[in-house]
Design an enzyme around this catalytic site. Structure first.
Site: not given
Length: 485
Positions: A227, A229, A234, A403, A405, A410
Site C-alpha cells: 500500500h 506510495k 536521483d 484520504h 492519513k 501536541d
C-alpha cells in the site's frame, strides 16, 4: 426407507460430523494463532458457517509470508543496519540527533521497530492537491539524470496517470533508469494492459508487487498488499504520502473527490526512503540494486528538519506503526488530531485514546462523512459511540473523501504517510510513514488538519442517536467482524 433416502441421510449425517469437527478444530487451533479479538471474529464466522468459514480462513487466516520473501527482507535489513552504524560514527549529530526527551523516546522506539534512525538536515514541502502532486512527479521525472524509482499501490492510465507515464517514457528514452513497482491488485488494470508492454519497450522497468497467483507456495495471501506510495529521483528528491497516481475521483466521476496530502523531501531522509524501495525491489525481483551511492557524505545536510522513515508490514516482527501511534497518544500532553479515511481501531488504540482523554488530552478525529467502502464505512461508524462517550471530538468531512492519513501530537510531533487507522493497515499491508519532529516541522500538518476540520461538521451525540435501526444493525455486525477487515 428407500436406498436414495438412506444415502441422503448418510450424506447429511456426514456433513454434520465434518461441520462439528471443523468447529472443534477451530476452537483449538485459531486461539493459538491470533490475538483474542481476531480469534473471536474468526471463530464467530466458522461457528456460524463451518464450510465457508473454513475456506475463508484457509485463504485469509494468516499473514505469514513465504520464506523467500522473509529471507530477502532480513538480508536487506542487516545490510542497511550495518551501513547506518557506519554513518552514525562518521556523521555525528546528523544521524540520530539529540532530541528533547519526549521526542527522543519516540525516535528510539521508531528505530527499534523500523530499523531506521531520525536524521537531521532535511527540507519538507507539502503537496495537497492532486494536480500539484502529479506536476511534482512529472517535473522531477523530467529533471532526473540517472535513476527514477516509483512505488505505488494504485497507478492508473487516466488523465493524470498518463502524464506520469509519458514522463517516464521520455526519461527512459534519454537513458535514465526508470523502475516502476506497482501493487498487483491496486494497479491490476494497468499491469494487464498493452500500455505496460509499450512502456517496457521504451526501457521502463515494470514489476508487480505481491503478485496474485492460484499457486500459493511462493506467494502471500492475496489480500496482503503493498500500500506504499513512494517516488525517489536521483537519490536527491523523494515524495511520499497518501496520493496514488490517478485523477482525484479515482474513476468515480461526479461522486467523491479524494483529498490527499504528500510530502516532498530533500536531504538525508531521501536515502532512507530509497532504501525502502531497494528492499521492495529486491524482495519482488531478486535483483540487488547498487547501493554504494546511498551512504556517502555528499548528501546536502543543510535543511532545518529532523525526520524519520517508518516502514511497516507483515515482514516485521510487530505492528510498527500501530505501536508508535499508541505510544505517542499515551504520551500526549495537550492534543491529538487524527485524519484518516478508514477508522477501525483495535483494542489497544481504543485504550490509548481513553487513557489520553482521562488525562485531559484533547482528541480530535476527522474522517469522511461518506465512505467509498460500504463494509469498512459501517465498521468505522460502529466506533463513533465509543469515541463520543470518551469525549473525543469526531468531525465528519463533507467535501469529498478525506484520504489523507495524518497524526499530530501536541505541537511538535507529527506523522504523515500511507497507513490508515484500521487493522488492515496496521497488520496486513506494507506501508510507509514519516515522523516529523519539532514545532516548525509540524506547522504544515497542523495547517492541513485545520483546513480539513473547517470543511467538516462535528458529530454530536444527539445527531448520532437519530440514525436508523438498519444502520445500527449493520454497525453491530461489522464491528464484530472488524478484526478481519
Amino acid at each position: 426407507m428407500t436406498w436414495g433416502q438412506g444415502l441422503s441421510i448418510f450424506f447429511l449425517t456426514g456433513l454434520d460430523i465434518v461441520s462439528f469437527v471443523i468447529r472443534l478444530s477451530a476452537l483449538v487451533i485459531i486461539p493459538q494463532r491470533h490475538n483474542p479479538s481476531t480469534a473471536t471474529a474468526w471463530l464467530l464466522v466458522i461457528l456460524l458457517w463451518p464450510w465457508p468459514g473454513m475456506i475463508a480462513y484457509s485463504v485469509l487466516g494468516t499473514n505469514v509470508l513465504p520464506s523467500r520473501r522473509m529471507e530477502r527482507h532480513n538480508a536487506m535489513l542487516s545490510y542497511f543496519h550495518d551501513i547506518q552504524r557506519m554513518m552514525h560514527s562518521e556523521l555525528p549529530g546528523t544521524i540520530s540527533p539529540q532530541l528533547p526527551p519526549s521526542l527522543q523516546a519516540t525516535a528510539n522506539l521508531a528505530q527499534n521497530l523500523g530499523y531506521l534512525s531520525a536524521v537531521q538536515g532535511n527540507t519538507v514541502q507539502y503537496v495537497t492537491e492532486t494536480d500539484d502532486f502529479i506536476d511534482t512527479l512529472v517535473d522531477e521525472i523530467d529533471a532526473a539524470a540517472s535513476e527514477i524509482d516509483l512505488l505505488y499501490y494504485i497507478f492508473v492510465d487516466d488523465s493524470q496517470g498518463r502524464k506520469v507515464i509519458n514522463a517516464c517514457r521520455r526519461a527512459a528514452r534519454r537513458g535514465v533508469t526508470v523502475r516502476l513497482l506497482l501493487d498487483s491488485v491496486g494497479s491490476r488494470e494497468f499491469l494487464r494492459s498493452s500500455l505496460r508492454e509499450d512502456i517496457q519497450r521504451d526501457g521502463v522497468q515494470v514489476e508487480e508487487a505481491l503478485p496474485v497467483r492460484i499457486y500459493r507456495a511462493k506467494a502471500a495471501r492475496f489480500d496482503l498488499r503493498n500500500h506504499r506510495k513512494l517516488a525517489v529521483f536521483d537519490s536527491r528528491v523523494a515524495v511520499t504520502g497518501s496520493h496514488n497516481v490517478t485523477e482525484p475521483s479515482y474513476g468515480r466521476f461526479g461522486k467523491l473527490i479524494w483529498k490527499d496530502v504528500s510530502l516532498r523531501f530533500c536531504g538525508p531522509v531521501v536515502r532512507q526512503l530509497e532504501s525502502v524501495f531497494i528492499e521492495d525491489w529486491y524482495v519482488e525481483t531478486g535483483e540487488r540494486l547498487d547501493t554504494s551511492h546511498l551512504f556517502s557524505a555528499a548528501t546536502d545536510f543543510s535543511g532545518p528538519s529532523c525526520l524519520q522513515t517508518v516502514p511497516s508490514g507483515p515482514s516485521y516482527q510487530t505492528e510498527n506503526y500501530q505501536r508508535l501511534i499508541i505510544a505517542s497518544i499515551i504520551g500526549a500532553q495537550e492534543q491529538v488530531t487524527i485524519t484518516t479515511p478508514y477508522l477501525i481501531p483495535d483494542e489497544g488504540m481504543l485504550q490509548a485514546i481513553e487513557v489520553a482523554r482521562l488525562r485531559g488530552v484533547k482528541v480530535r478525529l476527522v474522517t469522511p462523512a461518506r465512505s467509498d467502502q460500504i463494509i469498512a464505512g459501517y465498521a468505522s461508524r460502529a466506533y463513533y459511540e465509543d469515541f463520543l462517550r470518551l469525549g473525543v471530538e469526531v468531525y465528519l468531512y463533507n467535501k469529498g473523501l478525506l484520504h489523507a492519513k495524518t497524526v499530530t501530537v501536541d505541537d511538535n510531533l507529527g506523522f504523515v504517510g500511507s497507513s490508515n487507522f484500521d487493522i488492515r493497515s496496521f497488520s496486513l499491508n506494507f506501508e510507509i510513514n514519516m515522523i516529523l519532529y519539532g514545532v516548525q516541522e509540524n506547522f504544515g500538518i497542523h495547517r492541513v488538519q485545520r483546513l480539513y476540520i473547517c470543511d467538516s461538521h462535528r458529530l454530536t451525540q444527539d445527531e448520532w442517536g437519530k440514525r436508523g435501526h438498519v444502520s445500527m444493525a449493520l454497525e453491530s455486525v461489522t464491528k464484530l467482524l472488524s478484526p478481519l477487515l
